[in-house]
Every structure is written in structure tokens, then in C-alpha cells.
Motif scaffolding. Sequence first.
Motif, PDB file in Angstrom:
ATOM      1  N   ASP A  60      -1.690  -2.747   5.833  1.00 27.98           N
ATOM      2  CA  ASP A  60      -1.374  -2.896   4.233  1.00 27.98           C
ATOM      3  C   ASP A  60      -2.341  -3.773   3.407  1.00 27.98           C
ATOM      4  O   ASP A  60      -2.539  -4.867   3.556  1.00 27.98           O
ATOM      5  CB  ASP A  60      -0.060  -3.745   4.265  1.00 27.98           C
ATOM      6  CG  ASP A  60       1.244  -2.849   4.583  1.00 27.98           C
ATOM      7  OD1 ASP A  60       1.021  -1.733   4.896  1.00 27.98           O
ATOM      8  OD2 ASP A  60       2.022  -3.194   4.888  1.00 27.98           O
ATOM      9  N   ASN A  88      -2.249   1.588   3.269  1.00 26.71           N
ATOM     10  CA  ASN A  88      -1.253   1.212   2.394  1.00 26.71           C
ATOM     11  C   ASN A  88      -1.605   0.264   1.189  1.00 26.71           C
ATOM     12  O   ASN A  88      -2.140  -0.868   1.808  1.00 26.71           O
ATOM     13  CB  ASN A  88       0.158   0.985   3.221  1.00 26.71           C
ATOM     14  CG  ASN A  88       0.403   1.889   4.245  1.00 26.71           C
ATOM     15  OD1 ASN A  88       0.526   3.098   4.193  1.00 26.71           O
ATOM     16  ND2 ASN A  88       0.593   1.271   5.319  1.00 26.71           N
ATOM     17  N   VAL A  91       3.087  -3.228   0.480  1.00 25.82           N
ATOM     18  CA  VAL A  91       3.822  -3.579   1.748  1.00 25.82           C
ATOM     19  C   VAL A  91       4.566  -2.565   2.295  1.00 25.82           C
ATOM     20  O   VAL A  91       5.783  -2.334   1.657  1.00 25.82           O
ATOM     21  CB  VAL A  91       4.632  -5.235   1.471  1.00 25.82           C
ATOM     22  CG1 VAL A  91       5.052  -5.706   2.820  1.00 25.82           C
ATOM     23  CG2 VAL A  91       3.685  -6.329   0.825  1.00 25.82           C
ATOM     24  N   THR A  92       4.468  -2.296   3.545  1.00 22.60           N
ATOM     25  CA  THR A  92       5.187  -1.438   4.248  1.00 22.60           C
ATOM     26  C   THR A  92       5.753  -1.995   5.648  1.00 22.60           C
ATOM     27  O   THR A  92       6.507  -1.298   6.274  1.00 22.60           O
ATOM     28  CB  THR A  92       4.386  -0.107   4.513  1.00 22.60           C
ATOM     29  OG1 THR A  92       3.397  -0.486   5.243  1.00 22.60           O
ATOM     30  CG2 THR A  92       3.832   0.518   3.245  1.00 22.60           C
ATOM     31  N   LEU A  97      -1.968  -7.316   7.401  1.00 26.32           N
ATOM     32  CA  LEU A  97      -1.998  -7.405   6.044  1.00 26.32           C
ATOM     33  C   LEU A  97      -3.183  -8.092   5.367  1.00 26.32           C
ATOM     34  O   LEU A  97      -3.775  -8.865   5.809  1.00 26.32           O
ATOM     35  CB  LEU A  97      -0.679  -8.122   5.619  1.00 26.32           C
ATOM     36  CG  LEU A  97      -0.269  -8.445   3.965  1.00 26.32           C
ATOM     37  CD1 LEU A  97       0.308  -7.149   3.511  1.00 26.32           C
ATOM     38  CD2 LEU A  97       0.674  -9.689   3.562  1.00 26.32           C
ATOM     39  N   ASP A 154      -1.979   5.696   1.382  1.00 26.81           N
ATOM     40  CA  ASP A 154      -0.603   5.519   0.681  1.00 26.81           C
ATOM     41  C   ASP A 154       0.221   6.878   1.371  1.00 26.81           C
ATOM     42  O   ASP A 154       0.757   7.553   0.637  1.00 26.81           O
ATOM     43  CB  ASP A 154      -0.640   5.650  -0.758  1.00 26.81           C
ATOM     44  CG  ASP A 154      -0.745   4.232  -1.332  1.00 26.81           C
ATOM     45  OD1 ASP A 154      -0.480   3.095  -0.431  1.00 26.81           O
ATOM     46  OD2 ASP A 154      -0.865   4.030  -2.402  1.00 26.81           O
TER      47      ASP A 154
END
Length: 218
Positions: A60, A88, A91-92, A97, A154
Motif C-alpha cells: 500500500d 495500491n 489502504v487495503t 505501508l 490499484d
Amino acid sequence: MFISALRTRTATNGAQPLLTYYDGAADTRTELSGATFSNWVDKTANLIADLGHEDGEPIDVLLASTHPGHWVTLVWIAAAWQRGCPVNSRVTGADLLVVGPEDERRAEQTVACSLHPLGRGFATPPTDAVDYVEVFAQPDIHDASVFAGHDIFDGEPLPNVQGRDTRILLPDPHRGVEPLLEILVTPVLGTGSSVVTVGCTPDQLISVATAEHAILVS
């Protein structure tokens, strides 16, 4: 696809500018040649592996939403693809992160980026995240995952685009795959380059376009 093209670009035209980033508010300029950008990507890809993140697992990269045109953001996206990791911009729930300097969101493993024009770390390092400045300790060795080539952003693979051989200026790019393609992917596939500006006035944009010999894209 992208990493292979970046390697070719670096080998054949590595000394030429690939990405130039202006912050109008801070009055800073950062320029990366193809070789320098590739070096940052290699180091960041090795940092990802050093953090224990598995190749092919998503990352992410919230910088892609908060600072979509920043050179550090683009390095992270390319490094993730080098490790075969889908990127991504939201936030998935990924284990890794990547956030900017004032973003307090955290995951199982978080890397915080100061976005200093020279890549320096935070004046006060975060206590609950890895300071991206640690990338300087990583080797310059190119280490591409067997999953590299599956460039996903994404949730969608990158569309096929033509390489670009021109130098263009893109002011205040928004989030999403289209600016990413224009800023990073098309010049890597060709011999072009990109100038990205954030927070510049109309007069500043004209001045930058003139100084950089770039075509201003409205």
C-alpha cells in the motif's frame, strides 16, 4: 515490462534526465537521470526484501495518493514492481505501508518518507515506522523478482502504451494510473523525460518550462 524497459533505458540512455521535480512552495528542484532513478529503485527494492516483505505480495503506497507526482513516490512504485508486488494507492490491509511525512496511518510494517529533496531522513525519526533514509544502507545491486513484469496498480495491470521521446512539464498531477503512465512509464519506454511541478504559480510554470526546455501540458 516496466523494469525491463528501465534497465534498457539505463543501459542506453542512462545519463540523460528522466525525472525533474519542482516544489514551488519550498523552492526546491530535484533531478534524476535514468541511471540515478534506477539506482534508487534498486536500493528501495532491496530495502523491501530486507524488511521481510515477500515478493509478489501487495504494498500500500499511500504516497501515490497524497503525493502522486513526487519522485520518491515514483521510486517506490517502480521498486514494488521490481519485487513483483502490486501497488495500491489506498489502504487495503497490505502488510507493508508507505506513507509521507505527516501521515500517521500504520500497518504491520510501515515505512515513513520525509520527502526531503535530497532523500534525507526525518529530523526526529518516527518511533513506530522505518525511516526511509535507511535505504542509503542498501546495496546498489539489481535484484529483480521472478514475479517482476506483472506491473499492477490499484488492482489493474498497466495498459499498453507507446514510448514518449519528448520532454514535458506536468503541473500538480492528480492521483491515478493515467498521470503515472505519462510521468514515468511512457518516457521510460522511449527516450523522453518529465518535469513535475507542485504548487507553482502560472508565472513560475512558464519560467520552469522555459528553463527546462519542456512542453507545458495543461
